[in-house]
Motif scaffolding. Structure first.
Motif, mmCIF file in Angstrom:
data_model
loop_
_atom_site.group_PDB
_atom_site.id
_atom_site.type_symbol
_atom_site.label_atom_id
_atom_site.label_comp_id
_atom_site.label_asym_id
_atom_site.label_seq_id
_atom_site.Cartn_x
_atom_site.Cartn_y
_atom_site.Cartn_z
ATOM 1 N N UNK A 1 6.991 6.284 1.380
ATOM 2 C CA UNK A 1 5.973 6.343 2.414
ATOM 3 C C UNK A 1 4.651 6.949 1.970
ATOM 4 N N UNK A 2 4.471 7.172 0.684
ATOM 5 C CA UNK A 2 3.204 7.688 0.145
ATOM 6 C C UNK A 2 2.305 6.520 -0.222
ATOM 7 N N UNK A 3 0.983 6.749 -0.228
ATOM 8 C CA UNK A 3 0.063 5.713 -0.674
ATOM 9 C C UNK A 3 0.316 5.425 -2.155
ATOM 10 N N UNK B 1 -2.291 0.006 -8.356
ATOM 11 C CA UNK B 1 -1.130 -0.809 -8.005
ATOM 12 C C UNK B 1 -1.344 -1.635 -6.726
ATOM 13 N N UNK B 2 -2.445 -1.406 -6.049
ATOM 14 C CA UNK B 2 -2.720 -2.094 -4.786
ATOM 15 C C UNK B 2 -3.528 -3.364 -5.081
ATOM 16 N N UNK B 3 -3.140 -4.514 -4.520
ATOM 17 C CA UNK B 3 -3.903 -5.745 -4.742
ATOM 18 C C UNK B 3 -5.377 -5.563 -4.367
ATOM 19 N N UNK C 1 0.790 -1.229 0.000
ATOM 20 C CA UNK C 1 0.000 0.000 0.000
ATOM 21 C C UNK C 1 0.826 1.285 0.000
ATOM 22 N N UNK C 2 2.133 1.187 0.312
ATOM 23 C CA UNK C 2 2.971 2.382 0.355
ATOM 24 C C UNK C 2 4.152 2.267 -0.603
#
Length: 191
Positions: free
Chosen positions: A23-25, A30-32, A18-19
């Protein structure tokens, strides 16, 4: 791989999913899928009251409810709790048969029914023992407007819409001219 809670304690995310390294979202694309659904849902849930407080006070006295600090269960069947009622949930889950509903659509309803019927943890019940390394450093998911902006940044042809209640992303045809069009069937406010 480190696991982190975001917004509310309970749901844990693989930090690298998630990062970014900075350290940014990550962009939602790109997030499962499972993590993306939970992140979107958290955006909706983090302003909600504790379910147990709500069962005690009701809609008329909703202002008396503690804000949720913890989320358990699966998206759409989650239980939201304040620290005061988390021990009741753990008692129900561990000692009063609640674990048999894990992953079931009735998970939230079963807890609500138990609690509304007077179910509570005994006074001497310890409950969970959390280890919070930096509880004040829990990242907060972007607000809904920012999440929508990020999701549609640079999009051509299809616009992504987020259903925050369901935690889903859908697509609709879109072009730059659409944002300036009036819907002639819509009633617009007048002065």
């Amino acid at each position: 791989m480190a696991k982190v809670s975001i917004g509310l304690r309970g749901w844990r995310f693989d930090e690298s999913e998630v990062f970014t390294g900075e350290g940014e979202f990550r962009p939602l694309d790109e997030v499962p899928e499972d993590a993306r659904t939970r992140l979107i849902r958290l955006t909706y849930l983090q302003s909600k009251p504790c379910d147990a407080c709500y069962l005690v006070h009701g809609e008329a006295e909703k202002r008396r409810c503690n804000p949720a600090a913890v989320v358990y269960g699966e998206p759409m069947e989650e239980v939201l709790l304040c620290p005061d009622h988390e021990v009741d949930f753990f008692y129900w889950y561990r000692e009063a048969g609640g674990s048999e509903y894990r992953g079931e659509e009735t998970f939230r309803d079963e807890f609500h029914e138990w609690f509304a019927a007077g179910g509570r943890a005994p006074d001497d019940y310890e409950g969970p023992d959390h280890v919070d390394t930096d509880p004040d450093e829990l990242p907060t998911p972007p607000d809904p407007a920012e999440l929508n902006r990020r999701l549609n940044e640079g999009q051509k042809g299809k616009r992504k819409r987020i259903d925050f209640k369901k935690g889903e992303v859908t697509y609709e045809d879109w072009n730059d001219e659409d944002q300036n069009r009036l819907d002639l069937g819509q009633d617009y406010p007048t002065k």
